[in-house]
Scaffold this motif. Structure first.
Motif, PDB file in Angstrom:
ATOM      1  N   LEU A   1      51.050 -20.643 -28.720  1.00  0.00           N
ATOM      2  CA  LEU A   1      51.617 -20.616 -27.373  1.00  0.00           C
ATOM      3  C   LEU A   1      51.363 -19.286 -26.680  1.00  0.00           C
ATOM      4  N   ARG A   2      51.109 -18.245 -27.436  1.00  0.00           N
ATOM      5  CA  ARG A   2      50.743 -16.944 -26.874  1.00  0.00           C
ATOM      6  C   ARG A   2      49.528 -16.407 -27.612  1.00  0.00           C
ATOM      7  N   ARG A   3      48.661 -15.752 -26.879  1.00  0.00           N
ATOM      8  CA  ARG A   3      47.471 -15.140 -27.476  1.00  0.00           C
ATOM      9  C   ARG A   3      47.822 -13.729 -27.934  1.00  0.00           C
ATOM     10  N   PRO A   4      47.591 -13.396 -29.197  1.00  0.00           N
ATOM     11  CA  PRO A   4      47.904 -12.045 -29.672  1.00  0.00           C
ATOM     12  C   PRO A   4      47.098 -10.990 -28.927  1.00  0.00           C
ATOM     13  N   THR A   5      47.684  -9.815 -28.767  1.00  0.00           N
ATOM     14  CA  THR A   5      46.945  -8.688 -28.223  1.00  0.00           C
ATOM     15  C   THR A   5      45.897  -8.221 -29.221  1.00  0.00           C
ATOM     16  N   SER A   6      46.263  -8.230 -30.498  1.00  0.00           N
ATOM     17  CA  SER A   6      45.321  -7.900 -31.566  1.00  0.00           C
ATOM     18  C   SER A   6      45.823  -8.506 -32.867  1.00  0.00           C
ATOM     19  N   GLY A   7      44.968  -8.473 -33.877  1.00  0.00           N
ATOM     20  CA  GLY A   7      45.312  -9.067 -35.162  1.00  0.00           C
ATOM     21  C   GLY A   7      44.775 -10.490 -35.277  1.00  0.00           C
ATOM     22  N   THR A   8      44.944 -11.063 -36.464  1.00  0.00           N
ATOM     23  CA  THR A   8      44.457 -12.417 -36.716  1.00  0.00           C
ATOM     24  C   THR A   8      45.600 -13.314 -37.176  1.00  0.00           C
ATOM     25  N   VAL A   9      45.510 -14.572 -36.769  1.00  0.00           N
ATOM     26  CA  VAL A   9      46.479 -15.590 -37.173  1.00  0.00           C
ATOM     27  C   VAL A   9      45.697 -16.818 -37.613  1.00  0.00           C
ATOM     28  N   ARG A  10      46.033 -17.354 -38.772  1.00  0.00           N
ATOM     29  CA  ARG A  10      45.423 -18.594 -39.246  1.00  0.00           C
ATOM     30  C   ARG A  10      46.545 -19.539 -39.667  1.00  0.00           C
ATOM     31  N   VAL A  11      46.489 -20.753 -39.139  1.00  0.00           N
ATOM     32  CA  VAL A  11      47.460 -21.793 -39.460  1.00  0.00           C
ATOM     33  C   VAL A  11      46.705 -22.968 -40.047  1.00  0.00           C
ATOM     34  N   LEU A  12      47.001 -23.293 -41.299  1.00  0.00           N
ATOM     35  CA  LEU A  12      46.283 -24.350 -42.013  1.00  0.00           C
ATOM     36  C   LEU A  12      44.780 -24.114 -41.956  1.00  0.00           C
ATOM     37  N   GLY A  13      44.401 -22.835 -42.004  1.00  0.00           N
ATOM     38  CA  GLY A  13      42.997 -22.437 -42.026  1.00  0.00           C
ATOM     39  C   GLY A  13      42.343 -22.310 -40.678  1.00  0.00           C
ATOM     40  N   SER A  14      43.058 -22.590 -39.580  1.00  0.00           N
ATOM     41  CA  SER A  14      42.454 -22.589 -38.249  1.00  0.00           C
ATOM     42  C   SER A  14      43.105 -21.552 -37.341  1.00  0.00           C
ATOM     43  N   ASP A  15      42.339 -21.125 -36.327  1.00  0.00           N
ATOM     44  CA  ASP A  15      42.851 -20.232 -35.297  1.00  0.00           C
ATOM     45  C   ASP A  15      43.708 -21.061 -34.345  1.00  0.00           C
ATOM     46  N   PRO A  16      45.023 -20.770 -34.225  1.00  0.00           N
ATOM     47  CA  PRO A  16      45.904 -21.628 -33.424  1.00  0.00           C
ATOM     48  C   PRO A  16      45.622 -21.592 -31.928  1.00  0.00           C
ATOM     49  N   VAL A  17      44.872 -20.594 -31.452  1.00  0.00           N
ATOM     50  CA  VAL A  17      44.504 -20.541 -30.036  1.00  0.00           C
ATOM     51  C   VAL A  17      43.149 -21.187 -29.817  1.00  0.00           C
ATOM     52  N   ALA A  18      42.136 -20.731 -30.529  1.00  0.00           N
ATOM     53  CA  ALA A  18      40.777 -21.244 -30.332  1.00  0.00           C
ATOM     54  C   ALA A  18      40.614 -22.664 -30.855  1.00  0.00           C
ATOM     55  N   GLU A  19      41.379 -23.041 -31.870  1.00  0.00           N
ATOM     56  CA  GLU A  19      41.248 -24.372 -32.474  1.00  0.00           C
ATOM     57  C   GLU A  19      42.559 -25.141 -32.394  1.00  0.00           C
ATOM     58  N   ARG A  20      43.203 -25.033 -31.247  1.00  0.00           N
ATOM     59  CA  ARG A  20      44.521 -25.638 -31.086  1.00  0.00           C
ATOM     60  C   ARG A  20      44.483 -27.158 -31.263  1.00  0.00           C
ATOM     61  N   ASP A  21      43.439 -27.802 -30.755  1.00  0.00           N
ATOM     62  CA  ASP A  21      43.354 -29.265 -30.891  1.00  0.00           C
ATOM     63  C   ASP A  21      43.281 -29.692 -32.355  1.00  0.00           C
ATOM     64  N   GLN A  22      42.733 -28.814 -33.203  1.00  0.00           N
ATOM     65  CA  GLN A  22      42.584 -29.145 -34.612  1.00  0.00           C
ATOM     66  C   GLN A  22      43.913 -29.085 -35.353  1.00  0.00           C
ATOM     67  N   ILE A  23      44.768 -28.136 -35.002  1.00  0.00           N
ATOM     68  CA  ILE A  23      46.028 -27.996 -35.729  1.00  0.00           C
ATOM     69  C   ILE A  23      47.168 -28.773 -35.082  1.00  0.00           C
ATOM     70  N   ARG A  24      47.006 -29.181 -33.823  1.00  0.00           N
ATOM     71  CA  ARG A  24      48.108 -29.832 -33.106  1.00  0.00           C
ATOM     72  C   ARG A  24      48.683 -31.040 -33.841  1.00  0.00           C
ATOM     73  N   PRO A  25      47.849 -31.922 -34.440  1.00  0.00           N
ATOM     74  CA  PRO A  25      48.442 -33.076 -35.134  1.00  0.00           C
ATOM     75  C   PRO A  25      49.203 -32.712 -36.406  1.00  0.00           C
ATOM     76  N   CYS A  26      48.999 -31.483 -36.912  1.00  0.00           N
ATOM     77  CA  CYS A  26      49.559 -31.100 -38.210  1.00  0.00           C
ATOM     78  C   CYS A  26      50.753 -30.159 -38.106  1.00  0.00           C
ATOM     79  N   VAL A  27      51.045 -29.669 -36.899  1.00  0.00           N
ATOM     80  CA  VAL A  27      52.083 -28.668 -36.702  1.00  0.00           C
ATOM     81  C   VAL A  27      53.065 -29.184 -35.658  1.00  0.00           C
ATOM     82  N   ALA A  28      54.358 -29.009 -35.918  1.00  0.00           N
ATOM     83  CA  ALA A  28      55.392 -29.353 -34.947  1.00  0.00           C
ATOM     84  C   ALA A  28      56.344 -28.187 -34.816  1.00  0.00           C
ATOM     85  N   ILE A  29      56.786 -27.922 -33.591  1.00  0.00           N
ATOM     86  CA  ILE A  29      57.666 -26.789 -33.336  1.00  0.00           C
ATOM     87  C   ILE A  29      58.907 -27.248 -32.600  1.00  0.00           C
ATOM     88  N   GLN A  30      60.045 -26.721 -33.033  1.00  0.00           N
ATOM     89  CA  GLN A  30      61.306 -26.880 -32.312  1.00  0.00           C
ATOM     90  C   GLN A  30      61.585 -25.546 -31.653  1.00  0.00           C
TER      91      GLN A  30
END
Length: 324
Positions: free
Chosen positions: A57-86
């Protein structure tokens, strides 16, 4: 040998700045697949911003984030079916009932949990026909968690999930979160409730001033950072307060007025001897008890301030601990 299971979340050197304000300042953490991991800290510590970066939901100023092996910003469509947020707040159709809302959301996913299953798991029976706009804060929170659970996500992300809930509703929430983990899911949650972190989390990262101050299993953190225990009692004669700091093994004395006396807590490296001394003392006491330390004491030790003390530690303070 079986291959190692990749972590559900891996964050390295995460920073998020808004102009001259640094909300997150170099956070490192890894959430293992199949665990409940908690971000524990007071309001304003950077927990929500960290979660928003993790879910894209926010792009980091710096650093890396990987969720289930994917970049949550650049590959959001890939992780969207696998991640749910409240989230803490979410826009819903205020005129729909709870049951209607759950049925609509359930229709959006394949292999989704049904409305009845979510109503049972979150204890929403009494408000199933209430319009969303008429729900109490605690009921709305349970509905938001239920909506996050509908898709049976690989990673469930909860931001202050028990806010506004009464004790019974909170226990139902905790059971639902634990049930998701038992079904094979991973849970990342933020909380400022010590009891919630201790009851739910396999590991916690204590966040303060946008940094990870320390991390680990709650029991391990208590054992590492607070080897002392506490002797508590009600004291009738306040004149005796000054002498407690001179007792063997007592490192901290706190007190507060209560009805019919003063509540006293002695932090002691030799708690059994301290308790015996209290019981055998000449001054009048009652309700003498031995108390184990909690995550609140851990927070105090690693940050140098009380958990509810206003003003987070400056984001330019000492470097963070890596939670990996």
């Amino acid at each position: 040998m079986e291959p190692a299971v990749a972590p559900a979340v891996h964050v390295s050197g995460l920073e998020k700045r808004y102009g001259s304000v640094t909300a997150v300042n170099g956070i490192h953490l890894t959430v293992a697949s199949g665990e409940i991991f908690g971000l524990l800290g007071p309001n304003g510590a950077g927990k929500t911003t960290t979660i928003e970066c993790i879910v894209g939901l926010r792009r980091p100023t710096s650093g890396t984030v990987r969720v289930l092996g994917s970049d949550p910003v650049a590959e959001r469509d890939q992780i969207r079916p696998c991640v749910a947020i409240q989230p803490q707040h979410s826009a819903l159709f205020e005129l729909q009932t709870v049951e209607e809302t759950l049925r609509v959301w359930s229709s959006l996913y394949t292999d989704a949990a049904g409305a009845e299953e979510i109503i049972d798991r979150l204890g929403l029976h009494d408000c199933r026909r209430h319009r969303v706009g008429k729900l109490s804060g605690g009921q709305r929170q349970r509905l938001l968690v239920g909506l996050a659970l509908i898709s049976r996500p690989d990673l469930l992300v909860l931001d202050e999930p028990s806010a506004g809930m009464d004790p019974n509703a909170r226990e139902q929430l905790w059971a639902a979160v634990t049930g998701h983990r038992l079904a094979g899911g991973t849970v990342l949650l933020s909380t400022h409730t010590m009891e919630e972190a201790h009851a739910l989390c396999d590991r916690v990262a204590i966040v303060d001033g946008g940094r990870v101050a320390t991390y680990g299993a709650p029991e391990d953190l208590v054992r590492e950072h607070t080897p002392e225990r506490y002797v508590t009692f009600i004291l009738r004669d306040t004149g005796a307060l000054d002498e407690f700091e001179l007792w063997e093994g007592v490192s901290r004395v706190t007190s507060r007025p209560v009805r019919d006396g003063t509540f006293v807590q002695l932090q002691s490296a030799v708690p059994e001897r301290t308790m015996t001394a209290v019981l055998n003392a000449s001054f009048e006491t009652r309700d003498v008890a031995l108390r184990e330390p909690s995550l609140e004491e851990v927070f105090r030790r690693v940050t140098g301030r009380d958990f509810d003390e206003p003003g987070a530690r400056s984001s330019t303070s000492n470097a963070s601990t890596t939670s990996e």
